[in-house]
Design a protein around this motif. Structure first.
Motif, PDB file in Angstrom:
ATOM      1  N   PHE A   1     -14.613   9.866  39.566  1.00  0.00           N
ATOM      2  CA  PHE A   1     -15.616   9.057  40.257  1.00  0.00           C
ATOM      3  C   PHE A   1     -16.277   9.857  41.387  1.00  0.00           C
ATOM      4  N   TYR A   2     -15.475  10.629  42.106  1.00  0.00           N
ATOM      5  CA  TYR A   2     -16.021  11.421  43.216  1.00  0.00           C
ATOM      6  C   TYR A   2     -17.044  12.433  42.708  1.00  0.00           C
ATOM      7  N   ALA A   3     -16.820  12.958  41.495  1.00  0.00           N
ATOM      8  CA  ALA A   3     -17.739  13.934  40.903  1.00  0.00           C
ATOM      9  C   ALA A   3     -18.994  13.279  40.328  1.00  0.00           C
ATOM     10  N   GLY A   4     -19.039  11.948  40.337  1.00  0.00           N
ATOM     11  CA  GLY A   4     -20.244  11.253  39.907  1.00  0.00           C
ATOM     12  C   GLY A   4     -20.278  10.832  38.452  1.00  0.00           C
ATOM     13  N   TYR A   5     -19.147  10.958  37.755  1.00  0.00           N
ATOM     14  CA  TYR A   5     -19.100  10.549  36.352  1.00  0.00           C
ATOM     15  C   TYR A   5     -18.814   9.055  36.227  1.00  0.00           C
ATOM     16  N   GLU A   6     -19.296   8.471  35.135  1.00  0.00           N
ATOM     17  CA  GLU A   6     -18.991   7.076  34.833  1.00  0.00           C
ATOM     18  C   GLU A   6     -17.839   6.989  33.837  1.00  0.00           C
ATOM     19  N   ILE A   7     -17.131   5.868  33.880  1.00  0.00           N
ATOM     20  CA  ILE A   7     -15.974   5.662  33.016  1.00  0.00           C
ATOM     21  C   ILE A   7     -16.145   4.365  32.234  1.00  0.00           C
ATOM     22  N   ALA A   8     -15.950   4.440  30.926  1.00  0.00           N
ATOM     23  CA  ALA A   8     -15.998   3.249  30.076  1.00  0.00           C
ATOM     24  C   ALA A   8     -14.573   2.767  29.796  1.00  0.00           C
ATOM     25  N   GLU A   9     -14.447   1.496  29.435  1.00  0.00           N
ATOM     26  CA  GLU A   9     -13.153   0.932  29.051  1.00  0.00           C
ATOM     27  C   GLU A   9     -13.304   0.163  27.744  1.00  0.00           C
ATOM     28  N   ILE A  10     -12.261   0.227  26.913  1.00  0.00           N
ATOM     29  CA  ILE A  10     -12.215  -0.621  25.732  1.00  0.00           C
ATOM     30  C   ILE A  10     -10.872  -1.354  25.732  1.00  0.00           C
ATOM     31  N   THR A  11     -10.854  -2.526  25.142  1.00  0.00           N
ATOM     32  CA  THR A  11      -9.633  -3.326  25.103  1.00  0.00           C
ATOM     33  C   THR A  11      -8.572  -2.637  24.257  1.00  0.00           C
ATOM     34  N   CYS A  12      -7.372  -2.548  24.812  1.00  0.00           N
ATOM     35  CA  CYS A  12      -6.289  -1.851  24.125  1.00  0.00           C
ATOM     36  C   CYS A  12      -5.017  -2.695  24.130  1.00  0.00           C
ATOM     37  N   PRO A  13      -4.522  -3.069  22.961  1.00  0.00           N
ATOM     38  CA  PRO A  13      -3.222  -3.747  22.933  1.00  0.00           C
ATOM     39  C   PRO A  13      -2.132  -2.772  23.327  1.00  0.00           C
ATOM     40  N   THR A  14      -1.043  -3.276  23.839  1.00  0.00           N
ATOM     41  CA  THR A  14       0.056  -2.406  24.253  1.00  0.00           C
ATOM     42  C   THR A  14       1.376  -2.998  23.813  1.00  0.00           C
ATOM     43  N   LYS A  15       2.391  -2.160  23.757  1.00  0.00           N
ATOM     44  CA  LYS A  15       3.704  -2.617  23.309  1.00  0.00           C
ATOM     45  C   LYS A  15       4.761  -2.146  24.312  1.00  0.00           C
ATOM     46  N   TYR A  16       5.609  -3.063  24.731  1.00  0.00           N
ATOM     47  CA  TYR A  16       6.754  -2.719  25.570  1.00  0.00           C
ATOM     48  C   TYR A  16       8.018  -2.987  24.765  1.00  0.00           C
ATOM     49  N   PHE A  17       8.824  -1.945  24.563  1.00  0.00           N
ATOM     50  CA  PHE A  17      10.061  -2.064  23.806  1.00  0.00           C
ATOM     51  C   PHE A  17      11.005  -0.982  24.314  1.00  0.00           C
ATOM     52  N   PRO A  18      12.293  -1.063  23.993  1.00  0.00           N
ATOM     53  CA  PRO A  18      13.274  -0.144  24.596  1.00  0.00           C
ATOM     54  C   PRO A  18      12.941   1.330  24.472  1.00  0.00           C
ATOM     55  N   GLU A  19      12.335   1.755  23.342  1.00  0.00           N
ATOM     56  CA  GLU A  19      12.059   3.183  23.143  1.00  0.00           C
ATOM     57  C   GLU A  19      10.792   3.654  23.851  1.00  0.00           C
ATOM     58  N   ALA A  20       9.971   2.714  24.321  1.00  0.00           N
ATOM     59  CA  ALA A  20       8.731   3.084  25.014  1.00  0.00           C
ATOM     60  C   ALA A  20       9.063   3.534  26.430  1.00  0.00           C
ATOM     61  N   SER A  21       8.387   4.587  26.887  1.00  0.00           N
ATOM     62  CA  SER A  21       8.672   5.106  28.227  1.00  0.00           C
ATOM     63  C   SER A  21       8.170   4.136  29.278  1.00  0.00           C
TER      64      SER A  21
END
Length: 246
Positions: free
Chosen positions: A191-211
């Protein structure tokens, strides 16, 4: 290649032996040119699994350098391979590789130079099992950051990110922390360098093996996020000078 852009996926790995294959198999190799795995001194068979999968570029740290230190190795290698677009994907299968194409197309078509997979857009975070305290921390920290940095991201804390190589070459990511706050410092630099950032919807998973990081590390990360945002505002107001923004 996609529209003459070399695509590189980087996998910052730590004890990802149980989930690496599942993650790797879903990467769209028809458009991805290189996959880089950086193993941060795992105590399991992550490197062995990577070799079995045929991953060509494998870097093994001889000591644990931390999450930020791992990413530095990832991006250094991707730029060394002359990648045009670099996507960071966690090999713990918390984020789906099936969004890679959508994220990459936004950069290839010069719509945005950076794309994040957001767990907060939609209902993905809590539905996927994000602990309530992490969800509350995420929302509070994001509000604070948006106010200080005059932005409108839904979250700053996702680990699913795509960058044009130009952005990586332009910001001083090597000056960032080797710990988890590295992610946040990168977005502040972008952001400080003046670039824009896009976002897209992302499902996520929480389970024992996930960090995941525990409450104590989460608290340390939170304070680091607050300080990064304050540094950003002070630098913008010419009231301070910080190395990460040089």
């Amino acid at each position: 290649m996609l529209k003459n852009n070399k695509i590189c996926v980087v996998l910052p790995a730590y004890n990802a032996a149980q989930t690496l294959e599942k993650t790797y198999r879903e990467i769209p190799m028809d458009i991805v040119d290189d996959v880089i795995l950086v193993d941060d001194h795992s105590t399991d068979e992550t490197v062995e699994v990577a070799h079995q999968l045929g991953i060509r570029h494998i870097i093994k740290h001889e000591s644990n350098k931390g999450y930020g230190g791992n990413q530095k190795s990832c991006y250094n290698k991707a730029l060394e391979l002359n990648a045009d677009i670099v996507v960071m994907l966690h090999p713990d299968y918390q984020y789906t590789p099936k969004l890679l194409e959508s994220m990459i197309y936004l950069i290839v078509n010069d719509v945005y130079p950076v794309v994040l997979g957001s767990r907060i857009l939609g209902m993905g975070a809590r539905k996927g099992g994000m602990p309530l305290y992490k969800y509350v921390f995420n929302r509070c920290l994001t509000l604070f950051q948006n106010i200080l940095m005059h932005q409108k991201l839904s979250e700053y804390h996702t680990g699913y990110r795509a960058f044009s190589a130009e952005v990586l070459r332009h910001i001083n990511y090597k000056a960032n922390s080797d710990d988890f706050v590295f992610d946040n410092q990168m977005l502040a630099q972008i952001f400080y360098a003046g670039y824009e950032i896009a976002e897209i919807t992302c499902p996520t998973k929480y389970f024992p093996e996930a960090s995941s990081i525990n409450f104590r590390r989460s608290s340390k990360y939170g304070w680091g996020v607050l300080w990064t945002s304050i540094q950003y505002r002070l630098q913008k107001w010419h009231l301070g000078k910080f190395k990460i923004f040089e």
